[in-house]
Design a protein around this motif. Structure first.
Motif, PDB file in Angstrom:
ATOM      1  N   GLU A 220       0.832  -1.204   0.000  1.00  0.00           N
ATOM      2  CA  GLU A 220       0.000   0.000   0.000  1.00  0.00           C
ATOM      3  C   GLU A 220       0.867   1.254   0.000  1.00  0.00           C
ATOM      4  O   GLU A 220       0.565   2.240  -0.680  1.00  0.00           O
ATOM      5  N   ARG A 434      -8.223  -7.023  -5.243  1.00  0.00           N
ATOM      6  CA  ARG A 434      -8.082  -5.908  -4.317  1.00  0.00           C
ATOM      7  C   ARG A 434      -7.980  -6.352  -2.859  1.00  0.00           C
ATOM      8  O   ARG A 434      -7.344  -5.689  -2.052  1.00  0.00           O
ATOM      9  N   PHE A 465      -3.568  -2.004  -4.803  1.00  0.00           N
ATOM     10  CA  PHE A 465      -3.957  -0.667  -4.341  1.00  0.00           C
ATOM     11  C   PHE A 465      -3.862   0.361  -5.467  1.00  0.00           C
ATOM     12  O   PHE A 465      -3.798   1.553  -5.217  1.00  0.00           O
TER      13      PHE A 465
END
Length: 555
Positions: A220, A434, A465
């Motif tokens: 992320e 995801r 992400f």
């Protein structure tokens, strides 16, 4: 399917060991592929480079060529100013320390920048440049045309490849303009850099949920850095746009058609180009095949058996050299030494050359060392495992050169641009799952079969992400009379991929290198049988009457 070929191959990973004088990029982990991605003394990124980081998804949407993608004629061509641009050819040497430039200069190559649109839907908008090099044909009476090169990655440079490719081509090289291309946002082209603290997003998931959650946070963070620093261009960092750039290069060179040599990820790029521009290819050689139906941001999934086979082959080699490396007198003892290093790194990170090497990094180091099966590559990996083993217990170790380069690539930001653009291409081409839970379940299933490599090839990556791609992926279709090349034990672009493409294109022919755990064959491995098959095709334009099988060279 990295690095050389640069670590050929897919998402390539860190530098592959035993890099020969030419390299190919592979799928990523090797973030540098065993691909011929760059020749000369360039570092090779171990393949993960397609084959390297991820392997999974399917391409289902058929995309018809658009006006922007198809070359037009006359004034109706919205890309006319790009197709007709004048190229300013100049020296490739950028300075006294430019080794690639020196090799190009010695080979009488020249370089130029090709202007292309950032967004082909807005050809009058912002532009970027694509850097190319060229060694011109000397046998002008029998000149075939331009041969464009791509050594893999994605994200690998190819501008330095013409000298060694020209050498591999032998006399037939005199009949081609051999052209190296740094794809958009790569190398000497307009750059992209997300300012990552690493050169690759490839990591092992760790031994437990806490370790996996750390990898989720890293993925992320890396995606967030790209949005912050390069968000305005990320939607245009795609294979389809790279293919469009290739056609601008073709037109700017004044060529009605181009021949093409692509390794690892470069085989996928070649398939996309041939689909988008079906009347623009001449002689096409694809080495270390990507299955277009499985191309996605998880290219390394499914490569575990091939990598385990390669690891066993290396273990047998190392066992026969226990006196030199001290890893064990039998293959089983050597494999146990690798497992011991991984277990120890899970308890306490290993202090090596100023780095702390943990359970997320150790399996990537081993993975990155397995794209080539020659003595030099095997020796580099043996020294790396020996050094990591010495660090168990907290003793600080000075790493061998290949291990130092690999750890530097993985654990500092000096190669941030490579990892950034490789990831941007993969994420920009095809959507990834995801939910972290999808990856965790895949890691757990894969771990049960292969505790060392399964958590690497199935781990989460920044594409989880990423913003969704602007375009649907290309459905590779039709029947292209190309020459395909693959080793049966390729640990990045697995042999099954080549068999799939061969069935997809009935008019193609497949050159198989039997018995080699090798990523990238032509001009790289030393198979006179495979090299002859490719050079005969490049010389005559005629494919072999049937598929060709070559045995691994002895000795």
């Amino acid at each position: 399917m990295t690095g050389s070929p640069s670590s050929p191959g897919f998402p390539d990973s860190p530098p592959s060991p035993g890099t020969p004088s030419r390299t190919v990029s592979s799928p990523a982990p090797s973030a540098r592929s065993g691909r011929p991605a760059t020749a000369g003394r360039r570092r090779r990124r171990p393949p993960l480079s397609i084959a390297a980081l991820c392997l999974a998804g399917a391409l289902t949407a058929t995309v018809a060529p658009t006006a922007a993608a198809e070359p037009a004629h006359a004034a109706a061509d919205p890309l006319a100013r790009y197709h007709r641009q004048h190229l300013d050819w100049k020296s490739c040497l950028l300075g006294p320390d430019d080794e690639t430039g020196k090799e190009l200069q010695q080979a009488d190559a020249q370089c130029a920048d090709v202007t292309v649109p950032l967004n082909y839907a807005e050809p009058d908008g912002r532009t970027i440049t694509v850097a190319i090099s060229r060694i011109r044909a000397t046998d002008t009476a029998r000149r075939v045309g331009a041969l464009l090169l791509n050594g893999g990655g994605p994200g690998g440079q190819s501008i330095g490849d013409p000298p060694w490719v020209r050498t591999a081509m032998k006399q037939v090289g005199e009949r081609y303009d051999v052209v190296g291309v740094d794809p958009r946002f790569v190398g000497r082209s307009t750059p992209l850099d997300c300012r990552w603290p690493t050169g690759s997003f490839v990591r092992g998931a760790g031994s437990d949920r806490a370790g996996f959650d750390r990898m989720v946070a890293l993925a992320e963070e890396l995606a967030g850095r790209c949005r912050t620093h390069q968000g305005d261009v990320l939607p245009y960092v795609t294979t389809r746009n790279t293919a469009r750039d290739m056609d601008v290069v073709r037109a700017a060179l004044g060529e009605p058609r181009i021949s093409y040599l692509g390794y690892s990820y470069g085989t996928y790029l070649g398939q996309v180009y041939a689909t988008m521009f079906p009347r623009r290819t001449d002689r096409v050689v694809l080495d270390g095949l990507v299955d277009p139906g499985r191309y996605n941001p998880r290219l390394l999934r499914g490569t575990e058996p091939a990598n385990r086979h390669a690891l066993k082959g290396w273990a047998a080699w190392a066992a026969a050299r226990h006196t030199a490396y001290g890893l064990g007198r039998t293959p089983g003892e050597v494999l146990a030494a690798v497992d011991g290093v991984q277990a120890a790194a899970g308890r306490t990170p290993l202090p090596i050359g100023g780095h702390r090497v943990d359970e997320h990094v150790v399996p990537v180091v081993v993975f990155s060392g397995l794209s080539q099966d020659n003595d030099a590559a095997y020796a580099d990996l043996a020294r790396a495992v020996r050094d990591m083993r010495r660090a168990v217990g907290g003793r600080t170790v000075t790493p061998s050169p290949w291990l130092a380069e690999t750890l530097g690539f993985l654990l500092d930001g000096s190669d941030s641009a490579y990892g950034s653009v490789q990831t941007a291409i993969l994420c920009g081409d095809v959507s990834a799952p995801r939910s972290p839970e999808v990856y965790w379940r895949d890691v757990q299933r894969a771990r049960a079969k292969d505790p060392l490599f399964g958590p690497v090839t199935n781990n989460i990556n920044p594409c989880a992400f990423w913003d969704p791609p602007r375009e649907r992926p290309t459905t590779v279709r039709g029947d292209l009379p190309a020459l395909l090349v693959n080793a049966t034990g390729d640990p990045r672009s697995i042999y099954r991929n080549a068999q799939t493409v061969r069935r997809m294109w009935p008019s193609s022919r497949l050159v198989t290198l039997r018995g080699a755990d090798q990523h990238a064959v032509y001009g790289v491995y030393g198979s006179s049988c495979a090299d002859k098959a490719v050079n005969t095709y490049l010389a005559t334009g005629r494919l072999p009457a049937k598929d060709v099988t070559c045995d691994r060279p002895s000795g």
